[in-house]
Enzyme design. Structure first.
Site, mmCIF file in Angstrom:
data_model
loop_
_atom_site.group_PDB
_atom_site.id
_atom_site.type_symbol
_atom_site.label_atom_id
_atom_site.label_comp_id
_atom_site.label_asym_id
_atom_site.label_seq_id
_atom_site.Cartn_x
_atom_site.Cartn_y
_atom_site.Cartn_z
ATOM 1 N N HIS A 79 0.893 -1.057 -0.095
ATOM 2 C CA HIS A 79 -0.043 0.091 -0.132
ATOM 3 C C HIS A 79 0.812 1.274 0.063
ATOM 4 C CE1 HIS A 79 0.876 -0.569 4.387
ATOM 5 N NE2 HIS A 79 0.617 0.953 4.330
ATOM 6 N N GLU A 130 -3.688 4.056 2.526
ATOM 7 C CA GLU A 130 -3.926 4.414 3.851
ATOM 8 C C GLU A 130 -3.969 5.710 4.200
ATOM 9 O OE1 GLU A 130 -0.385 2.801 6.033
ATOM 10 O OE2 GLU A 130 -1.252 3.261 8.048
#
Ligand code: CO
Length: 142
Positions: A79, A130
């Site tokens: 991510h 995130e």
């Protein structure tokens, strides 16, 4: 809403081997490993002037990182993380636009104690993103 890039996160089968390789080849120094029990990972960070590289090793077989490594045994980008001023407000604003926040927006924190949330990859061009709270004007790690 998004104020900067916090880090890019790489899932690795061995934190120690990954840190060693980054040091040998690129001269990058990873900091001390930290454990996030909730997410079932051990983490270490390489600090760059404008962002960090996060290295993640699974702690246990049911960790989401273990499942990622089953599909990508050599590891890979898992991510990336952007900063926001207020995770709850950002999540609520995105939810109003039909964007899925993983875990239903339940409060979660990273190993540094910052509030975080994850946006569903299908709602961010295929990338898991995130959101990390870093209030402007209040000193964080960066
Ligand atoms: Co991260």
């Amino acid at each position: 809403m998004i104020t900067g890039l916090s880090h890019v996160s790489i899932a690795v089968p061995s934190l120690q081997a990954a840190a060693q390789r980054l040091k040998e080849i690129y001269g990058l120094e990873a900091g001390a490993a930290k454990v996030n029990e909730e997410q079932g990972v051990r983490l270490a960070y390489v600090e760059l002037p404008n962002a960090r590289i996060e290295l993640m090793e699974p702690l246990r077989p049911d960790s989401p990182i273990s499942k990622f490594l089953e599909r990508n045994p050599a590891g890979g980008i898992h991510h990336f993380c952007v900063n926001v001023n207020d995770v709850a407000a950002a999540g609520a604003g995105l939810a109003r636009k039909g964007i899925r926040i993983l875990g239903g927006g339940k409060e979660s924190r990273n190993v540094h104690g910052d509030r975080i949330a994850f946006v569903h990859p299908k709602d961010f061009l295929g990338a898991l993103v995130e959101l990390e709270e870093k209030r402007l004007g209040i000193g964080g790690a960066l």
